[in-house]
Write a protein that holds these residues in place. Sequence first.
Motif, PDB file in Angstrom:
ATOM      1  N   ARG A 411      12.140  -4.778  14.394  1.00  0.00           N
ATOM      2  CA  ARG A 411      11.867  -5.065  12.981  1.00  0.00           C
ATOM      3  C   ARG A 411      10.375  -5.007  12.694  1.00  0.00           C
ATOM      4  N   ARG A 412       9.563  -5.548  13.612  1.00  0.00           N
ATOM      5  CA  ARG A 412       8.113  -5.505  13.398  1.00  0.00           C
ATOM      6  C   ARG A 412       7.590  -4.077  13.477  1.00  0.00           C
ATOM      7  N   ASN A 413       8.109  -3.294  14.400  1.00  0.00           N
ATOM      8  CA  ASN A 413       7.689  -1.896  14.481  1.00  0.00           C
ATOM      9  C   ASN A 413       7.954  -1.158  13.175  1.00  0.00           C
ATOM     10  N   VAL A 414       9.152  -1.370  12.614  1.00  0.00           N
ATOM     11  CA  VAL A 414       9.505  -0.670  11.376  1.00  0.00           C
ATOM     12  C   VAL A 414       8.606  -1.127  10.229  1.00  0.00           C
ATOM     13  N   SER A 415       8.289  -2.413  10.182  1.00  0.00           N
ATOM     14  CA  SER A 415       7.421  -2.904   9.103  1.00  0.00           C
ATOM     15  C   SER A 415       6.004  -2.363   9.220  1.00  0.00           C
ATOM     16  N   VAL A 416       5.563  -2.085  10.442  1.00  0.00           N
ATOM     17  CA  VAL A 416       4.201  -1.593  10.665  1.00  0.00           C
ATOM     18  C   VAL A 416       4.126  -0.074  10.552  1.00  0.00           C
ATOM     19  N   PHE A 417       5.073   0.619  11.168  1.00  0.00           N
ATOM     20  CA  PHE A 417       4.981   2.066  11.302  1.00  0.00           C
ATOM     21  C   PHE A 417       5.813   2.845  10.282  1.00  0.00           C
ATOM     22  N   GLY A 418       6.787   2.197   9.636  1.00  0.00           N
ATOM     23  CA  GLY A 418       7.611   2.894   8.663  1.00  0.00           C
ATOM     24  C   GLY A 418       8.212   4.157   9.231  1.00  0.00           C
ATOM     25  N   PHE A 419       8.376   5.154   8.386  1.00  0.00           N
ATOM     26  CA  PHE A 419       8.827   6.472   8.839  1.00  0.00           C
ATOM     27  C   PHE A 419       7.640   7.425   9.019  1.00  0.00           C
ATOM     28  N   HIS A 420       6.407   6.905   8.848  1.00  0.00           N
ATOM     29  CA  HIS A 420       5.222   7.770   8.911  1.00  0.00           C
ATOM     30  C   HIS A 420       4.364   7.510  10.135  1.00  0.00           C
ATOM     31  N   LEU A 421       4.553   6.388  10.821  1.00  0.00           N
ATOM     32  CA  LEU A 421       3.859   5.971  12.036  1.00  0.00           C
ATOM     33  C   LEU A 421       2.465   5.430  11.746  1.00  0.00           C
ATOM     34  N   ALA A 422       1.550   6.303  11.287  1.00  0.00           N
ATOM     35  CA  ALA A 422       0.172   5.887  11.025  1.00  0.00           C
ATOM     36  C   ALA A 422      -0.283   6.483   9.704  1.00  0.00           C
ATOM     37  N   SER A 423      -1.108   5.741   9.005  1.00  0.00           N
ATOM     38  CA  SER A 423      -1.667   6.253   7.759  1.00  0.00           C
ATOM     39  C   SER A 423      -2.700   7.320   8.090  1.00  0.00           C
ATOM     40  N   LEU A 424      -2.467   8.529   7.608  1.00  0.00           N
ATOM     41  CA  LEU A 424      -3.345   9.653   7.917  1.00  0.00           C
ATOM     42  C   LEU A 424      -4.309   9.876   6.763  1.00  0.00           C
ATOM     43  N   ASP A 425      -5.595   9.712   7.033  1.00  0.00           N
ATOM     44  CA  ASP A 425      -6.618   9.915   6.006  1.00  0.00           C
ATOM     45  C   ASP A 425      -6.946  11.392   5.856  1.00  0.00           C
ATOM     46  N   LEU A 426      -7.289  11.776   4.631  1.00  0.00           N
ATOM     47  CA  LEU A 426      -7.924  13.060   4.390  1.00  0.00           C
ATOM     48  C   LEU A 426      -9.423  12.839   4.360  1.00  0.00           C
ATOM     49  N   TYR A 500       7.658  10.842   3.183  1.00  0.00           N
ATOM     50  CA  TYR A 500       7.457   9.691   4.068  1.00  0.00           C
ATOM     51  C   TYR A 500       6.993   8.427   3.351  1.00  0.00           C
ATOM     52  N   GLY A 501       6.651   8.528   2.067  1.00  0.00           N
ATOM     53  CA  GLY A 501       6.142   7.373   1.350  1.00  0.00           C
ATOM     54  C   GLY A 501       4.634   7.431   1.189  1.00  0.00           C
ATOM     55  N   GLN A 502       4.111   6.642   0.251  1.00  0.00           N
ATOM     56  CA  GLN A 502       2.683   6.693  -0.051  1.00  0.00           C
ATOM     57  C   GLN A 502       1.814   6.231   1.113  1.00  0.00           C
ATOM     58  N   ALA A 503       2.364   5.408   1.993  1.00  0.00           N
ATOM     59  CA  ALA A 503       1.570   4.925   3.130  1.00  0.00           C
ATOM     60  C   ALA A 503       1.224   6.035   4.115  1.00  0.00           C
ATOM     61  N   SER A 504       1.879   7.186   4.005  1.00  0.00           N
ATOM     62  CA  SER A 504       1.620   8.278   4.953  1.00  0.00           C
ATOM     63  C   SER A 504       0.237   8.876   4.775  1.00  0.00           C
ATOM     64  N   VAL A 505      -0.207   9.054   3.528  1.00  0.00           N
ATOM     65  CA  VAL A 505      -1.547   9.580   3.238  1.00  0.00           C
ATOM     66  C   VAL A 505      -2.151   8.707   2.145  1.00  0.00           C
ATOM     67  N   PRO A 506      -2.748   7.575   2.512  1.00  0.00           N
ATOM     68  CA  PRO A 506      -3.187   6.631   1.483  1.00  0.00           C
ATOM     69  C   PRO A 506      -4.648   6.752   1.082  1.00  0.00           C
ATOM     70  N   ASN A 507      -5.460   7.500   1.854  1.00  0.00           N
ATOM     71  CA  ASN A 507      -6.904   7.499   1.629  1.00  0.00           C
ATOM     72  C   ASN A 507      -7.474   8.910   1.676  1.00  0.00           C
ATOM     73  N   TYR A 508      -8.497   9.115   0.845  1.00  0.00           N
ATOM     74  CA  TYR A 508      -9.254  10.378   0.852  1.00  0.00           C
ATOM     75  C   TYR A 508     -10.727  10.007   0.993  1.00  0.00           C
ATOM     76  N   VAL A 509     -11.309  10.334   2.149  1.00  0.00           N
ATOM     77  CA  VAL A 509     -12.693   9.972   2.461  1.00  0.00           C
ATOM     78  C   VAL A 509     -13.620  11.130   2.102  1.00  0.00           C
ATOM     79  N   ILE A 510     -14.732  10.802   1.444  1.00  0.00           N
ATOM     80  CA  ILE A 510     -15.699  11.808   1.003  1.00  0.00           C
ATOM     81  C   ILE A 510     -16.966  11.687   1.844  1.00  0.00           C
ATOM     82  N   SER A 511     -17.185  12.624   2.749  1.00  0.00           N
ATOM     83  CA  SER A 511     -18.440  12.659   3.497  1.00  0.00           C
ATOM     84  C   SER A 511     -19.590  13.044   2.576  1.00  0.00           C
ATOM     85  N   LYS A 512     -20.764  12.512   2.919  1.00  0.00           N
ATOM     86  CA  LYS A 512     -21.988  12.854   2.190  1.00  0.00           C
ATOM     87  C   LYS A 512     -21.865  12.491   0.706  1.00  0.00           C
ATOM     88  N   ALA A 513     -21.246  11.347   0.441  1.00  0.00           N
ATOM     89  CA  ALA A 513     -21.143  10.884  -0.940  1.00  0.00           C
ATOM     90  C   ALA A 513     -22.512  10.381  -1.395  1.00  0.00           C
TER      91      ALA A 513
END
Length: 929
Positions: A411-426, A500-513
């Motif tokens: 149950r804890r694994n599913v709550s943490v990892f969902g169906f996406h495993l890790a949040s992947l940043d762009l 996979y849900g919004q948690a799959s790609v939740p962040n977009y990082v801008i280098s050299k902002a």
Amino acid sequence: MSLINPEATPSKDLPLRDDIRLLGRLLGDTIREQEGEAVYEIVERIRQSSIRFHRDEDETARRDLETTLNSLSRGRTNQIIRAYSYFSHLANLAEDQHHVRRSRAHAMAGAHAAVAPAPREGTIGRALKLLREAGITQADLQALFAKALVCPVLTAHPTEVRRKSTIDREMEIAQLLAQRDRQHLTPEEKASTEEALRRAILTLWQTSILRRTRLKVIDEVVNGLSYYDYTFFRELPRVYASLEDQLAAIDPAWGNMELPAFLRMGSWIGGDRDGNPFVTADALRQALQLQSKHALGFYLEELHCLGGELSLDGRFVNVSEQVQELAEASPDRSPHRQDEPYRRAISGMYARLAATAQALGHFDVVRHPVVGEAPVYTDAEEFAGDLMTLHVSLVSNGSAALSRGRLRKLRRNVSVFGFHLASLDLRQNSDVHERVVAELFEKANPGTGYKELSEEGRVALLLEELRSPRPLTSPFLDYSAETASELAIVHEAAQAHRRYGQASVPNYVISKAGDPSDVLEVALLLKEAGLLRPREGEMHVNIVPLFETIADLRQCSKVMDALFGLPDYMRLLRSRGQAQEVMLGYSDSNKDGGFLTSGWELYKAEIELIEVFKRHDVGLRLFHGRGGSVGRGGGPSYQAILAQPGGAVQGAIRITEQGEVIAGKYSNPDLGRRNLEILAAATLEASLLHSGQSAPRDEYLQAMEELSDGAFRAYRGLVYETEGFERYFWESTVIGEIANLNIGSRPASRTNSRRIEDLRAIPWVFGWAQCRLMLPGWYGFGSAVNAWLRDHPDSGLALLQEMYREWPFFQALLSNMDMVLAKSNIAIASRYARLVEDKDLRDAIFPRIRQEWEDSIAKLLAITGQQALLDGNPLLARSIRNRFPYLDPLNHLQIELLKRHRAGDADERVVEGIHLSINGIAAGLRNSG
């Protein structure tokens, strides 16, 4: 052959000495058997000469070394390098096991003592004790956990070249050491374990430690997924369970309350395309699919095992109506399980999860028979709901103990990892966004001239477009390859949200902002993919500006203040919970301004950001772009988090885990759990105990400002203002050879130039580590303190000593420098300096470096009150001292190979030897990249 100096060893460290001697003996036996007695004798001769040279730069030892090394054939050279490299790797395994051993010894002492010892620093137990003593209430903790996020983010910046095959064998050795340590073995069992160790070491010796081809992005993704099998799937639930159980033991009001999933995993592997042309929309799609497949494959296996365990007979136990409904809805009609409602329910859940995996394209993860067809789960929450149904039924009907085993962990694994495993940043560079947005505007409305507009003009144009619901792009227009690729990325992210849900790609990082327009440009790209909805005022991805140069850090609060002054952006931010993430770059700020100035500007930037965010009533989440080495923001995580200014850690923190640090922290499950616990404990303490702490005294701030100015001038004067320094760096280090090593998919430089400005921070730091100077971790400190003492002759030293005693930031800064200087070796660095062909250039630069090194050590000792480096950390001091006789020869061998290679020796064994030495030195130094 011994791997440890025969000096007096404290009794608690005797098991470490024994393990190292055992591994050294087995490796020595392997070398004798496989390569012959002559090779073994050469290894010993080099070690003895190296010890004499290391001790006092003995010129006779130098000549003996050079004579021995020059006489080695190419093949024999590589045998010697491999021997010393494996010594370093095996010593690491023994030390890791010793850390686990000491943690267990402390825990067992508490279990058997009449009065339990105080919990150790960095543990959840100690954090809860401090919170309780400070009067933190249950309501305070619940409020924190409701919004908390602690997220280590794995990145594909490897500075090690080992293959997974060698890491797997090393893990086998680690497990055998743990088995010897935890069990009372019979003589036969002990002999059997030693034989297994001997086999594993022999396999290591006969396995190539190097990759023959450069990694692809997907290879990096697969390597990253290994750590879920090693550690995260098993140990993350244990961290949560420990925290929940300790809370319940302290205060019965917590009862069976379960914590939100605040400790999660993140990743950049497959989404970070800043300077990496191989990260495309297709690579992103594959990365997300591999992550999801890994998660669902694990769930299916655990669900199958759970079904085997929950054999409860409905005639003997009561079962909830909801479980009965799951059992009735299951396609499982086996007469053998007609009285086993939990098994029937789980069979149906397995069928549904298998159908879900098939629908997501994971056709080969179902390893057990499916009882029949079943509908897919719409999302991970629905699957978690069925698991909760099992849990509630067990707890309600006298079987609560059964719910605390595999089911609790799943149950804890599913709550943490969902169906996406890790949040992947762009992640992408702002320069790319500028070109893409300029092209989009120009295609839609020729003559717009976006690049020529002022910042105010850009912001006005971007906001106008962001208010419009219509797309800016058109399927009837042709775009450049770069623009098409960037658009494909955001569209793929939108597809990931649907799958996979919004948690799959939740962040977009801008280098050299550097400006508000940099953030709004990304908002425009998100809008084109439907990830930002103007009419609803919704943004489905966090836009994260990354400030990474000294100039950017000094301006970041003004940029965020201007951004928050835009009502349109604030409307979007409300859809993200009125919280904004900001990333701070340690690596490039260090390369830009040096260690001391980088640390100080990061600290000041955080203070200013805290004030700006408070004024605009926006929640602050900091993302720390830390590398493995001190020169890239590395160092102990616990001290680093607690050294943040008050209010910087508001229950949320993300930290990159890079390079060899990932393997060092997370390949051993016990160490992995310890490191995850440290992150959670430090975040609790920093958020609830340090959030309102007063700012440092004005005298401290002024002193740091003056020290930073002096260090900045010294560092910039050497690195960017000394004629020929660029050439000195390339010739006195292995940077050119590192650039050709198969250590990752990303090029070493952002461009084809050799300029320091264009070089990535990782090879910059890694190059200095290899030649044992560690320059990015200390240069400028000695000059800065000398200047300070000249300007403050009466009380200057006393104030710095007080700052070291009283100010966690200054303590952490000097502690990290202490470690780096202890790992440096000016004698060996002097040999690398001789690789510089221009004697005048060499004589102009190296003496300056040597003097700064000597001054930095002297001033560090004067401030800390130590008699020698690492006086306050004897275990680390012994570790480093014991490594030198096996680490130093690798440097000497590397130098000889560099001479041959640069003289035109095209034998592939020379290049292979250089690469082997790079690996061995990195292993010996551990946190070097």
